[in-house]
Design a protein around this motif. Sequence first.
Motif, PDB file in Angstrom:
ATOM      1  N   VAL A   9      13.835 -14.928  33.481  1.00 46.60           N
ATOM      2  CA  VAL A   9      12.871 -15.854  32.854  1.00 46.60           C
ATOM      3  C   VAL A   9      11.754 -16.177  33.839  1.00 46.60           C
ATOM      4  CG1 VAL A   9      12.566 -18.205  31.968  1.00 46.60           C
ATOM      5  CG2 VAL A   9      14.527 -16.858  31.228  1.00 46.60           C
ATOM      6  N   GLN A  10      12.159 -16.403  35.089  1.00 51.47           N
ATOM      7  CA  GLN A  10      11.156 -16.705  36.115  1.00 51.47           C
ATOM      8  C   GLN A  10      10.139 -15.562  36.238  1.00 51.47           C
ATOM      9  OE1 GLN A  10      12.845 -17.465  40.017  1.00 51.47           O
ATOM     10  NE2 GLN A  10      10.808 -17.423  40.975  1.00 51.47           N
ATOM     11  N   VAL A  11      10.647 -14.334  36.244  1.00 50.49           N
ATOM     12  CA  VAL A  11       9.756 -13.165  36.307  1.00 50.49           C
ATOM     13  C   VAL A  11       8.846 -13.139  35.084  1.00 50.49           C
ATOM     14  CG1 VAL A  11       9.690 -10.639  36.199  1.00 50.49           C
ATOM     15  CG2 VAL A  11      11.301 -11.778  37.753  1.00 50.49           C
ATOM     16  N   ALA A  12       9.414 -13.426  33.898  1.00 52.52           N
ATOM     17  CA  ALA A  12       8.619 -13.400  32.668  1.00 52.52           C
ATOM     18  C   ALA A  12       7.497 -14.432  32.715  1.00 52.52           C
ATOM     19  CB  ALA A  12       9.522 -13.641  31.454  1.00 52.52           C
TER      20      ALA A  12
ATOM     21  N   THR B 284       1.823 -15.275  33.113  1.00 54.67           N
ATOM     22  CA  THR B 284       0.694 -16.007  33.691  1.00 54.67           C
ATOM     23  C   THR B 284      -0.321 -15.043  34.306  1.00 54.67           C
ATOM     24  OG1 THR B 284       2.133 -17.890  34.153  1.00 54.67           O
ATOM     25  CG2 THR B 284       0.075 -17.768  35.391  1.00 54.67           C
ATOM     26  N   GLN B 285       0.210 -14.032  34.993  1.00 54.00           N
ATOM     27  CA  GLN B 285      -0.690 -13.038  35.599  1.00 54.00           C
ATOM     28  C   GLN B 285      -1.479 -12.298  34.518  1.00 54.00           C
ATOM     29  OE1 GLN B 285       1.520 -10.589  38.405  1.00 54.00           O
ATOM     30  NE2 GLN B 285      -0.226  -9.164  38.598  1.00 54.00           N
ATOM     31  N   ALA B 286      -0.788 -11.930  33.444  1.00 57.39           N
ATOM     32  CA  ALA B 286      -1.468 -11.258  32.322  1.00 57.39           C
ATOM     33  C   ALA B 286      -2.554 -12.163  31.750  1.00 57.39           C
ATOM     34  CB  ALA B 286      -0.456 -10.898  31.234  1.00 57.39           C
TER      35      ALA B 286
ATOM     36  N   SER C 280      -3.531  -6.296  29.557  1.00 57.79           N
ATOM     37  CA  SER C 280      -2.748  -6.141  28.328  1.00 57.79           C
ATOM     38  C   SER C 280      -1.428  -5.407  28.581  1.00 57.79           C
ATOM     39  CB  SER C 280      -3.561  -5.432  27.244  1.00 57.79           C
ATOM     40  OG  SER C 280      -3.844  -4.128  27.667  1.00 57.79           O
ATOM     41  N   ALA C 281      -1.403  -4.484  29.550  1.00 62.86           N
ATOM     42  CA  ALA C 281      -0.155  -3.761  29.827  1.00 62.86           C
ATOM     43  C   ALA C 281       0.922  -4.725  30.326  1.00 62.86           C
ATOM     44  CB  ALA C 281      -0.398  -2.661  30.854  1.00 62.86           C
ATOM     45  N   LEU C 282       0.499  -5.658  31.160  1.00 63.38           N
ATOM     46  CA  LEU C 282       1.428  -6.653  31.678  1.00 63.38           C
ATOM     47  C   LEU C 282       1.926  -7.563  30.556  1.00 63.38           C
ATOM     48  CD1 LEU C 282       2.295  -6.881  34.573  1.00 63.38           C
ATOM     49  CD2 LEU C 282       0.507  -8.588  34.974  1.00 63.38           C
ATOM     50  N   ALA C 283       1.008  -7.950  29.680  1.00 64.24           N
ATOM     51  CA  ALA C 283       1.393  -8.792  28.539  1.00 64.24           C
ATOM     52  C   ALA C 283       2.418  -8.053  27.678  1.00 64.24           C
ATOM     53  CB  ALA C 283       0.165  -9.173  27.718  1.00 64.24           C
ATOM     54  N   GLU C 284       2.159  -6.766  27.406  1.00 72.86           N
ATOM     55  CA  GLU C 284       3.099  -5.958  26.613  1.00 72.86           C
ATOM     56  C   GLU C 284       4.474  -5.896  27.270  1.00 72.86           C
ATOM     57  OE1 GLU C 284       2.783  -4.934  23.697  1.00 72.86           O
ATOM     58  OE2 GLU C 284       0.635  -4.946  23.391  1.00 72.86           O
ATOM     59  N   ARG C 285       4.446  -5.793  28.584  1.00 72.96           N
ATOM     60  CA  ARG C 285       5.721  -5.695  29.307  1.00 72.96           C
ATOM     61  C   ARG C 285       6.562  -6.958  29.104  1.00 72.96           C
ATOM     62  NH1 ARG C 285       6.341  -5.293  35.831  1.00 72.96           N
ATOM     63  NH2 ARG C 285       8.474  -6.087  35.826  1.00 72.96           N
TER      64      ARG C 285
ATOM     65  N   ARG D 235      15.068 -19.526  25.090  1.00 77.94           N
ATOM     66  CA  ARG D 235      13.881 -20.179  24.528  1.00 77.94           C
ATOM     67  C   ARG D 235      12.731 -20.152  25.548  1.00 77.94           C
ATOM     68  NH1 ARG D 235      11.266 -20.300  20.721  1.00 77.94           N
ATOM     69  NH2 ARG D 235       9.687 -21.886  20.808  1.00 77.94           N
ATOM     70  N   MET D 236      13.047 -20.317  26.829  1.00 76.71           N
ATOM     71  CA  MET D 236      12.021 -20.253  27.869  1.00 76.71           C
ATOM     72  C   MET D 236      11.426 -18.843  27.923  1.00 76.71           C
ATOM     73  SD  MET D 236      14.268 -22.422  30.563  1.00 76.71           S
ATOM     74  CE  MET D 236      13.266 -22.660  32.025  1.00 76.71           C
ATOM     75  N   GLY D 237      12.282 -17.839  27.712  1.00 76.98           N
ATOM     76  CA  GLY D 237      11.791 -16.462  27.623  1.00 76.98           C
ATOM     77  C   GLY D 237      10.820 -16.317  26.443  1.00 76.98           C
ATOM     78  N   ASP D 238      11.182 -16.902  25.303  1.00 76.03           N
ATOM     79  CA  ASP D 238      10.312 -16.843  24.120  1.00 76.03           C
ATOM     80  C   ASP D 238       8.957 -17.497  24.405  1.00 76.03           C
ATOM     81  OD1 ASP D 238      12.401 -15.678  22.754  1.00 76.03           O
ATOM     82  OD2 ASP D 238      12.989 -17.509  21.690  1.00 76.03           O
ATOM     83  N   LEU D 239       8.999 -18.612  25.133  1.00 73.47           N
ATOM     84  CA  LEU D 239       7.743 -19.305  25.442  1.00 73.47           C
ATOM     85  C   LEU D 239       6.862 -18.459  26.358  1.00 73.47           C
ATOM     86  CD1 LEU D 239       9.341 -22.835  25.756  1.00 73.47           C
ATOM     87  CD2 LEU D 239       7.514 -22.271  24.146  1.00 73.47           C
ATOM     88  N   SER D 240       7.487 -17.714  27.278  1.00 72.62           N
ATOM     89  CA  SER D 240       6.718 -16.777  28.115  1.00 72.62           C
ATOM     90  C   SER D 240       6.062 -15.710  27.241  1.00 72.62           C
ATOM     91  CB  SER D 240       7.618 -16.085  29.139  1.00 72.62           C
ATOM     92  OG  SER D 240       8.366 -17.026  29.841  1.00 72.62           O
ATOM     93  N   VAL D 241       6.803 -15.269  26.226  1.00 70.44           N
ATOM     94  CA  VAL D 241       6.242 -14.290  25.285  1.00 70.44           C
ATOM     95  C   VAL D 241       5.023 -14.893  24.562  1.00 70.44           C
ATOM     96  CG1 VAL D 241       6.704 -13.083  23.097  1.00 70.44           C
ATOM     97  CG2 VAL D 241       8.346 -12.943  24.974  1.00 70.44           C
TER      98      VAL D 241
END
Lengths: 219, 219
Positions: free
Chosen positions: B23-26, B31-33, B39-44, B92-98
């Motif tokens: 989750v921390q990585v996400a 944020t970096q994206a 966009s590639a980072l966002a897709e990842r 849920r935190m992962g979803d919020l990163s998405v």
Amino acid sequence: MREAYHDQLDSIFDDLGGICRRVQVAVGLATQALMTGDSALAERVISEDIEIDRARERVEESGFSLLSLQQPVAGDLRTIVAALRMVSELERMGDLSVHVAKVARLRVPDIAVPDDVRPTIEQMATVAEDMVSRVCDVIISRDVEAAIALGKDDEEMDGLRRRSFSELLSDDWSHGVEAAVDIALLGRYYERIADHAVSIANRVIFVVTGHNPAALAEQ
Amino acid sequence: MREAYHDQLDSIFDDLGGICRRVQVAVGLATQALMTGDSALAERVISEDIEIDRARERVEESGFSLLSLQQPVAGDLRTIVAALRMVSELERMGDLSVHVAKVARLRVPDIAVPDDVRPTIEQMATVAEDMVSRVCDVIISRDVEAAIALGKDDEEMDGLRRRSFSELLSDDWSHGVEAAVDIALLGRYYERIADHAVSIANRVIFVVTGHNPAALAEQ
């Protein structure tokens, strides 16, 4: 012994149904406060949320007591754990109603929702409240068909959310940034209320059938 | 038997720690994206979220298996139920990163965050990611002092959220409605990530001490 145990399990679902009705009232009153700029009504939603929190605590205590005293077998175990999760979601839906009420209160004596997006927001509120009402029925009846049907309403909510975005991002938007931000956040709150209703319906499907609906895995 | 059981319980917490690092990585990559319009980072971030979902399912299976096979006593029972709730919050935190990544993707090749609110949003992202990092440590160490300290950072997040609102509602705001709505929603997502970090820290306090911190009751 087993008899008393199942009575206690049923009583947890009755309690969940009761909390759900409180949430439904909170969603309805928060919407009314929002649409009329009624600060007393907004205050009421905000102050009464503590009762939902307390009811959640009581359900948690019952759930833990069942888990520790009765050492339930697999199916019952999943039912109790599902109930503990459902009550967390119901509490969260209460919190989201409080967020709606707070937007209403912040804009008093004005009304946060400009006239031309009123139909969209009213419809989102209606869909959300209707989904809450139906999930309360699903909790009590454990009717799998009705639970599955709930998932489909979520698409209507998605469509309304898109419509509200296209309204506030259109060139015709004349209500400024503040109203746009209010509408975007209100849309998010109603959408999350609807998401939780679907998630609870999916948990009921899981309790009854032992299978996770695909929709639950996707969330 | 008891030995193997506690090994299994420890292993659930190790798994939670591992999910937390994902989750921390996400959060970091989203944020970096967002800040670079990559966009590639966002897709990842969006596509890798499925791995967090799968890891959640594995923890749930372990938790259920412990509950049903070992019939744990009160303290262990609360620990397992807490772990099941923690894993839901991590997902849920992962979803919020998405959600953050999707805002980034929607605006490519532009960048969703205008230059003059960049410091505020960057700081919100930094606080959120730092809180996630610290809650990962708390999950592994079960350090109550560190868990209590996390709750205080939440006030910093509240302050940043207020600052972002005052920026986008000021007369100087020149970026239009779309950017304002993006910023308001991004603020909400980072705030919710921080809320979940505090909630997980409170659950760890509960597991270790047997007492619910007041902050948990308030949420």
